[in-house]
Write a protein that holds these residues in place. Structure first.
Motif, mmCIF file in Angstrom:
data_model
loop_
_atom_site.group_PDB
_atom_site.id
_atom_site.type_symbol
_atom_site.label_atom_id
_atom_site.label_comp_id
_atom_site.label_asym_id
_atom_site.label_seq_id
_atom_site.Cartn_x
_atom_site.Cartn_y
_atom_site.Cartn_z
ATOM 1 N N PRO A 4 6.309 11.367 -9.164
ATOM 2 C CA PRO A 4 6.326 11.115 -8.069
ATOM 3 C C PRO A 4 6.379 9.399 -8.284
ATOM 4 C CG PRO A 4 4.373 11.924 -8.028
ATOM 5 C CD PRO A 4 5.275 12.388 -9.456
ATOM 6 N N PHE A 5 7.171 8.422 -7.629
ATOM 7 C CA PHE A 5 6.703 6.833 -7.826
ATOM 8 C C PHE A 5 7.279 6.624 -7.127
ATOM 9 C CE2 PHE A 5 11.939 7.567 -9.130
ATOM 10 C CZ PHE A 5 12.062 6.678 -8.356
ATOM 11 N N VAL A 6 7.168 4.721 -7.054
ATOM 12 C CA VAL A 6 6.697 4.281 -6.088
ATOM 13 C C VAL A 6 7.788 3.118 -6.534
ATOM 14 C CG1 VAL A 6 5.783 1.742 -4.232
ATOM 15 C CG2 VAL A 6 4.557 4.780 -4.047
ATOM 16 N N GLU A 7 8.382 2.423 -5.825
ATOM 17 C CA GLU A 7 9.347 1.037 -6.282
ATOM 18 C C GLU A 7 9.333 -0.323 -6.051
ATOM 19 O OE1 GLU A 7 13.656 -0.899 -5.954
ATOM 20 O OE2 GLU A 7 13.971 1.172 -5.695
ATOM 21 N N ALA A 20 12.949 7.464 -5.435
ATOM 22 C CA ALA A 20 11.639 6.695 -5.189
ATOM 23 C C ALA A 20 10.856 7.228 -4.091
ATOM 24 C CB ALA A 20 11.237 5.415 -4.734
ATOM 25 N N SER A 21 9.339 7.608 -3.811
ATOM 26 C CA SER A 21 8.410 8.130 -2.783
ATOM 27 C C SER A 21 8.461 7.167 -1.813
ATOM 28 C CB SER A 21 7.788 8.820 -3.889
ATOM 29 O OG SER A 21 6.918 8.996 -1.923
ATOM 30 N N CYS A 22 8.420 6.251 -2.100
ATOM 31 C CA CYS A 22 8.296 5.280 -1.263
ATOM 32 C C CYS A 22 9.119 3.428 -1.868
ATOM 33 C CB CYS A 22 7.447 4.332 -0.499
ATOM 34 S SG CYS A 22 5.780 3.509 -1.511
ATOM 35 N N VAL A 23 9.477 2.732 -1.419
ATOM 36 C CA VAL A 23 10.204 1.593 -1.190
ATOM 37 C C VAL A 23 9.442 0.274 -0.769
ATOM 38 C CG1 VAL A 23 12.020 -0.237 -2.175
ATOM 39 C CG2 VAL A 23 12.068 2.495 -1.943
ATOM 40 N N ILE A 24 8.710 -0.423 -1.555
ATOM 41 C CA ILE A 24 7.814 -1.846 -1.042
ATOM 42 C C ILE A 24 8.290 -2.980 -1.976
ATOM 43 C CG2 ILE A 24 5.498 -2.643 -0.935
ATOM 44 C CD1 ILE A 24 4.441 -0.460 -1.497
ATOM 45 N N ALA A 25 9.125 -3.989 -0.433
ATOM 46 C CA ALA A 25 9.610 -4.950 -1.084
ATOM 47 C C ALA A 25 9.140 -6.402 -0.064
ATOM 48 C CB ALA A 25 10.648 -5.129 -0.870
ATOM 49 N N GLY A 26 8.794 -6.791 0.096
ATOM 50 C CA GLY A 26 7.913 -8.271 0.253
ATOM 51 C C GLY A 26 6.844 -8.875 0.520
ATOM 52 N N GLY A 79 4.341 -9.275 -1.441
ATOM 53 C CA GLY A 79 3.809 -9.737 -2.848
ATOM 54 C C GLY A 79 2.850 -9.410 -3.169
ATOM 55 N N ILE A 80 2.058 -8.992 -4.654
ATOM 56 C CA ILE A 80 1.306 -8.480 -5.344
ATOM 57 C C ILE A 80 1.115 -7.403 -4.889
ATOM 58 C CG2 ILE A 80 1.378 -10.421 -7.016
ATOM 59 C CD1 ILE A 80 -1.410 -10.150 -6.901
ATOM 60 N N GLN A 81 0.462 -7.658 -3.161
ATOM 61 C CA GLN A 81 -0.489 -6.640 -2.178
ATOM 62 C C GLN A 81 0.454 -5.110 -2.441
ATOM 63 O OE1 GLN A 81 -3.117 -7.099 -1.273
ATOM 64 N NE2 GLN A 81 -4.154 -4.888 -1.157
ATOM 65 N N GLY A 82 1.505 -5.412 -2.264
ATOM 66 C CA GLY A 82 2.820 -4.514 -2.144
ATOM 67 C C GLY A 82 2.127 -3.114 -3.578
ATOM 68 N N TYR A 83 1.849 -3.451 -4.994
ATOM 69 C CA TYR A 83 1.445 -3.063 -5.680
ATOM 70 C C TYR A 83 -0.186 -1.574 -5.221
ATOM 71 C CZ TYR A 83 3.734 -5.331 -9.448
ATOM 72 O OH TYR A 83 5.193 -5.916 -10.268
ATOM 73 N N ALA A 84 -0.897 -2.589 -4.243
ATOM 74 C CA ALA A 84 -2.336 -1.846 -3.582
ATOM 75 C C ALA A 84 -1.598 -0.539 -3.094
ATOM 76 C CB ALA A 84 -2.784 -2.884 -3.017
ATOM 77 N N PHE A 85 -0.399 -1.566 -1.818
ATOM 78 C CA PHE A 85 0.667 -0.220 -1.397
ATOM 79 C C PHE A 85 0.335 0.844 -1.887
ATOM 80 C CE2 PHE A 85 1.151 -4.290 1.569
ATOM 81 C CZ PHE A 85 0.195 -3.968 2.171
ATOM 82 N N GLY A 86 1.472 0.701 -3.244
ATOM 83 C CA GLY A 86 1.925 1.603 -4.054
ATOM 84 C C GLY A 86 0.563 2.735 -4.237
ATOM 85 N N VAL A 87 0.427 1.889 -5.448
ATOM 86 C CA VAL A 87 -1.219 3.245 -5.291
ATOM 87 C C VAL A 87 -1.943 3.368 -4.390
ATOM 88 C CG1 VAL A 87 -3.666 3.561 -6.326
ATOM 89 C CG2 VAL A 87 -2.053 1.459 -7.178
ATOM 90 N N HIS A 88 -2.076 2.946 -3.333
ATOM 91 C CA HIS A 88 -2.520 3.999 -2.106
ATOM 92 C C HIS A 88 -1.305 5.260 -1.820
ATOM 93 C CE1 HIS A 88 -6.554 1.668 -1.684
ATOM 94 N NE2 HIS A 88 -5.239 1.299 -1.375
ATOM 95 N N HIS A 89 -0.344 4.443 -2.390
ATOM 96 C CA HIS A 89 0.778 5.749 -1.313
ATOM 97 C C HIS A 89 0.440 6.956 -1.973
ATOM 98 C CE1 HIS A 89 4.341 7.484 0.495
ATOM 99 N NE2 HIS A 89 4.540 7.674 -0.581
#
Length: 144
Positions: free
Chosen positions: A95-98, A120-126, A128-138
């Motif tokens: 599984p991966f997050v973009e 992708a399991s989900c896409v996070i855009a816009g 900022g770098i907090q998107g990486y934390a969201f991706g990890v949690h997802h």
């Protein structure tokens, strides 16, 4: 232990100095720190890689199938051009997050298409770098 690979593509090594009006002042070290902090809360280990080379990114994705449970990827401009990275992500079946630091949909038309999004399991855009934390949690929720 659960492990996530965080992949950063071309030009992301220049974060903090490249177009701060778009990408902000955070550095690549900040990106990795944010991902690690999010992962630690979930009892997850992070391995990270950044390369400006498509082949090196593909090699890292292939290696992830041996010891990782998921991938957070910001493929940079390769998002919009690389069928090879898409095929690598599909081949490893993780599984991966973009993630995109900026809102690519508010930018140039060529940035609106992603070869990765459809897998992708989900896409996070816009975000900022907090998107990486969201991706990890997802991914933590998916892997659990």
């Amino acid at each position: 232990m659960t492990r996530i690979l965080v992949v950063n593509g071309p030009n992301l090594n220049l974060l903090g100095t490249r177009k701060p009006e778009i990408y902000g002042s955070a550095t690549l070290d900040d990106v990795v720190r944010v991902a690690r902090e999010a992962a630690e809360l979930q009892g997850i280990e992070i391995r990270d890689v950044q390369s400006n080379s498509e082949g090196a990114l593909i090699d890292a994705i292939h290696e992830a199938r041996l010891d990782c449970d998921g991938i957070v990827i910001n493929a940079g401009a390769y998002t919009h051009t690389s069928i090879a990275i898409r095929d690598a992500l599909e081949a490893v079946s993780l599984p991966f997050v973009e993630v995109h630091i900026s809102n690519v949909h508010a930018r140039e038309d060529f940035r609106h298409h992603s070869y990765l999004s459809g897998l992708a399991s989900c896409v996070i855009a816009g975000a900022g770098i907090q998107g990486y934390a969201f991706g990890v949690h997802h991914l933590a929720a998916i892997i659990a």
